[in-house]
Design an enzyme around this catalytic site. Sequence first.
Site, mmCIF file in Angstrom:
data_model
loop_
_atom_site.group_PDB
_atom_site.id
_atom_site.type_symbol
_atom_site.label_atom_id
_atom_site.label_comp_id
_atom_site.label_asym_id
_atom_site.label_seq_id
_atom_site.Cartn_x
_atom_site.Cartn_y
_atom_site.Cartn_z
ATOM 1 N N ASP A 121 -4.033 2.938 4.428
ATOM 2 C CA ASP A 121 -3.755 1.567 3.982
ATOM 3 C C ASP A 121 -4.605 1.144 2.788
ATOM 4 O O ASP A 121 -4.971 -0.021 2.657
ATOM 5 C CB ASP A 121 -3.943 0.563 5.150
ATOM 6 C CG ASP A 121 -3.096 0.953 6.349
ATOM 7 O OD1 ASP A 121 -1.976 1.432 6.147
ATOM 8 O OD2 ASP A 121 -3.577 0.788 7.485
ATOM 9 N N GLY A 139 2.898 3.400 6.706
ATOM 10 C CA GLY A 139 3.548 2.163 6.287
ATOM 11 C C GLY A 139 3.074 1.881 4.876
ATOM 12 O O GLY A 139 1.903 1.576 4.680
ATOM 13 N N HIS A 140 3.948 2.060 3.909
ATOM 14 C CA HIS A 140 3.558 1.912 2.504
ATOM 15 C C HIS A 140 4.300 0.729 1.887
ATOM 16 O O HIS A 140 5.528 0.700 1.888
ATOM 17 C CB HIS A 140 3.869 3.199 1.726
ATOM 18 C CG HIS A 140 3.045 4.361 2.188
ATOM 19 N ND1 HIS A 140 3.136 5.615 1.651
ATOM 20 C CD2 HIS A 140 2.086 4.449 3.144
ATOM 21 C CE1 HIS A 140 2.280 6.420 2.262
ATOM 22 N NE2 HIS A 140 1.640 5.735 3.175
ATOM 23 N N LYS A 173 -1.789 2.983 -1.262
ATOM 24 C CA LYS A 173 -1.144 4.173 -1.873
ATOM 25 C C LYS A 173 0.280 3.853 -2.327
ATOM 26 O O LYS A 173 0.727 4.314 -3.366
ATOM 27 C CB LYS A 173 -1.109 5.332 -0.857
ATOM 28 C CG LYS A 173 -2.487 5.766 -0.385
ATOM 29 C CD LYS A 173 -2.398 6.836 0.691
ATOM 30 C CE LYS A 173 -1.816 6.338 1.994
ATOM 31 N NZ LYS A 173 -2.650 5.368 2.743
ATOM 32 N N GLN A 223 -1.588 8.207 5.228
ATOM 33 C CA GLN A 223 -2.898 8.104 5.905
ATOM 34 C C GLN A 223 -4.048 8.264 4.899
ATOM 35 O O GLN A 223 -3.860 7.950 3.741
ATOM 36 C CB GLN A 223 -3.019 9.132 7.049
ATOM 37 C CG GLN A 223 -2.085 8.874 8.223
ATOM 38 C CD GLN A 223 -0.690 9.433 8.054
ATOM 39 O OE1 GLN A 223 -0.536 10.591 7.744
ATOM 40 N NE2 GLN A 223 0.317 8.616 8.256
HETATM 41 P P1 GDP Z 1 -0.785 2.228 2.045
HETATM 42 O O1 GDP Z 1 -0.516 2.629 3.450
HETATM 43 O O2 GDP Z 1 -1.993 2.903 1.480
HETATM 44 O O3 GDP Z 1 0.403 2.345 1.141
HETATM 45 O O4 GDP Z 1 -1.156 0.679 2.095
HETATM 46 P P2 GDP Z 1 -0.360 -0.475 2.897
HETATM 47 O O5 GDP Z 1 0.850 -0.803 2.123
HETATM 48 O O6 GDP Z 1 -0.222 -0.134 4.328
HETATM 49 O O7 GDP Z 1 -1.438 -1.629 2.850
HETATM 50 C C1 GDP Z 1 -1.890 -2.162 1.642
HETATM 51 C C2 GDP Z 1 -1.571 -3.658 1.621
HETATM 52 O O8 GDP Z 1 -2.245 -4.281 0.553
HETATM 53 C C3 GDP Z 1 -0.094 -3.959 1.388
HETATM 54 O O9 GDP Z 1 0.224 -5.158 2.033
HETATM 55 C C4 GDP Z 1 -0.024 -4.143 -0.132
HETATM 56 O O10 GDP Z 1 1.069 -4.974 -0.546
HETATM 57 C C5 GDP Z 1 -1.318 -4.814 -0.385
HETATM 58 N N1 GDP Z 1 -1.947 -4.561 -1.696
HETATM 59 C C6 GDP Z 1 -2.033 -3.419 -2.407
HETATM 60 N N2 GDP Z 1 -2.832 -3.597 -3.473
HETATM 61 C C7 GDP Z 1 -3.247 -4.881 -3.429
HETATM 62 C C8 GDP Z 1 -4.146 -5.667 -4.221
HETATM 63 O O11 GDP Z 1 -4.730 -5.206 -5.192
HETATM 64 N N3 GDP Z 1 -4.350 -6.947 -3.813
HETATM 65 C C9 GDP Z 1 -3.750 -7.499 -2.729
HETATM 66 N N4 GDP Z 1 -4.018 -8.744 -2.409
HETATM 67 N N5 GDP Z 1 -2.928 -6.782 -1.952
HETATM 68 C C10 GDP Z 1 -2.690 -5.502 -2.298
HETATM 69 P P1 IMO Z 2 -0.708 4.867 5.959
HETATM 70 O O1 IMO Z 2 0.051 5.985 5.305
HETATM 71 C C1 IMO Z 2 -3.674 3.666 8.939
HETATM 72 C C2 IMO Z 2 -3.954 6.167 12.545
HETATM 73 C C3 IMO Z 2 -3.551 5.536 13.865
HETATM 74 C C4 IMO Z 2 -4.421 6.330 14.828
HETATM 75 C C5 IMO Z 2 -4.433 7.717 14.223
HETATM 76 C C6 IMO Z 2 -3.415 8.667 14.837
HETATM 77 O O2 IMO Z 2 0.042 3.605 6.016
HETATM 78 O O3 IMO Z 2 -2.064 4.746 5.343
HETATM 79 P P2 IMO Z 2 -0.791 8.902 14.691
HETATM 80 O O4 IMO Z 2 0.310 7.941 15.000
HETATM 81 O O5 IMO Z 2 -0.795 9.400 13.278
HETATM 82 O O6 IMO Z 2 -0.871 10.035 15.665
HETATM 83 O O7 IMO Z 2 -2.134 8.055 14.894
HETATM 84 O O8 IMO Z 2 -4.150 7.540 12.840
HETATM 85 N N1 IMO Z 2 -2.936 6.090 11.468
HETATM 86 C C7 IMO Z 2 -2.997 5.269 10.413
HETATM 87 N N2 IMO Z 2 -3.886 4.313 10.101
HETATM 88 N N3 IMO Z 2 -2.670 3.949 8.087
HETATM 89 C C8 IMO Z 2 -1.785 4.929 8.371
HETATM 90 O O9 IMO Z 2 -0.856 5.336 7.499
HETATM 91 C C9 IMO Z 2 -1.900 5.606 9.599
HETATM 92 N N4 IMO Z 2 -1.190 6.591 10.208
HETATM 93 C C10 IMO Z 2 -1.836 6.875 11.340
HETATM 94 O O10 IMO Z 2 -3.822 4.160 13.883
HETATM 95 O O11 IMO Z 2 -5.756 5.865 14.810
HETATM 96 MG MG MG Z 3 -0.168 1.717 5.297
#
Ligand code: GDP
Ligand code: IMO
Ligand code: MG
Length: 436
Positions: free
Chosen positions: A17, A44-45, A20, A225
């Site tokens: 998170d 979850g991206h 990416k 991840q």
């Molecule tokens: P990922 O799993 O690495 O793709 O990240 P996620 O999408 O799960 O979580 C990142 C969160 O931060 C999402 O809600 C994005 O929309 C948000 N986000 C990404 N970059 C920024 C930023 O620079 N500022 C803010 N406020 N939100 C951001």
């Molecule tokens: P993105 O791509 C954050 C964590 C879970 C748990 C561990 C194992 O959005 O960054 P799993 O379901 O993979 O067997 O769970 O890894 N986990 C993540 N945490 N972002 C993710 O993906 C994750 N995918 C798995 O919370 O601790």
């Molecule tokens: Mg994510």
Amino acid sequence: MSKKFNTIGVCGLSWGDEGKGKITDYLAQKADIVVRYNGGNNAGHTVNANGIKYKFKLIPSGAPLEKEVVIGNGCVVDPGVLLDEIDNLNKLGKKVNLKLSSTAHVIFPFHIALDGLEEKTKGEYSAGTTRRGIGPTYSDKAGRWGIRIFDLIHPDILKPKLEKLFRIKKDLIRIYDPNWEMDFDSMFEEYKTYGEKLKHYITDTAYYLNKAIDSGKKIVFEGAQGNLLCIDHGMYPYGTSSNPNALGISAGTGIPPRKIGKIVGIIKAYTSRVGEGKFPTELFNEIAEQIREQGHEYGTVTGRPRRVGWLDLFNLKYGIMINGIDTVIITLLDALHGITPIKVCTGYELDGRKLESWPIQHEIIKNCKPIYREFEGWNKLKEEEWSRLAQQGYDSLPETMKVYLQAIKQELNIDIAMVSIGPKRNDTIVLDENLF
Ligand code: GDP
Ligand code: IMO
Ligand code: MG
């Protein structure tokens, strides 16, 4: 001189998170192909572009730009989830140019059932998984029971394999839950239909990608991840079941390491974690609440509130080593606004001694005490004000934020290629125009 390749890996350096999805979408503007190489719908991206907020689980974040998107062999695929994602994109008027590896492994309902039951049984050793069947599917892959996408489009191959696997899994699941029931025939029919619907996307993606690279196409490899969740180099057993870092790119796509041009590490301005396991810089006070609200730190997949804490440069240095990071991108800087002082961990202390290297083992890490440096914070701004600063460029950023960024750069001894100060595609400042 060795040949230069137009390929870049986008890898999270913490517990996922890091943003990416946002960065992959940004880089995808200059790319031909975007590839997922690990994980499944545990990811979850988020991409926020042209007024639409996309939340991708399996589809690579190049989809909003209608780029070629590839799901590589290193991924595990829940076909129902994938088809839903394709449908949702189509409903938004987006054409999905997908190539799905014939050797990616398939998640079945019994994997999902096992994930939940094993988690319960593990107690304090449970990773707090997303319960999407990720671990049990990778276990079957390693155990050579696995069912691959290829099997899905050949019902005559699928049926006997699935029958055997189902029998074994049923017995196993009934150790945990003696009343568990599932009808084989309807499951088989459902998956056969998935195979028919996915058939035209299925390709030998290793050949496809190698040829694309050789013909000069530009490719982004999107990690899921983060490094600390890596099955080999993360905080075992509190992680996921694949190699989310740069090490996973080759195995998860069939692209040789020497064809990967650059690896960029994504770092959030603070740290977050979902699930279990020690998090040395975790915050439990009102600052945690403030960061969680300002950064909207709630899981994209499960909606769980994410645990939050200060930036940990000690584990990031480890991540930079493991991934061979060329340059980093810092995201969510805006989400720290109004917080002062901001702390940053520069090392760990164990039994009164400062450690030389990040200890890797959970059993050791849980006894470590972070050593902090403090920084003055920056003022709170509205979202549109951050967007405006992004358009004005680096010089317009608050001085205290620039001090924070320079300190990160110095401590990590690495250049910063971009900074992100908002969720939208254009809330981004590029510092290295030659990044990709
Ligand atoms: P990922 O799993 O690495 O793709 O990240 P996620 O999408 O799960 O979580 C990142 C969160 O931060 C999402 O809600 C994005 O929309 C948000 N986000 C990404 N970059 C920024 C930023 O620079 N500022 C803010 N406020 N939100 C951001
Ligand atoms: P993105 O791509 C954050 C964590 C879970 C748990 C561990 C194992 O959005 O960054 P799993 O379901 O993979 O067997 O769970 O890894 N986990 C993540 N945490 N972002 C993710 O993906 C994750 N995918 C798995 O919370 O601790
Ligand atoms: Mg994510």
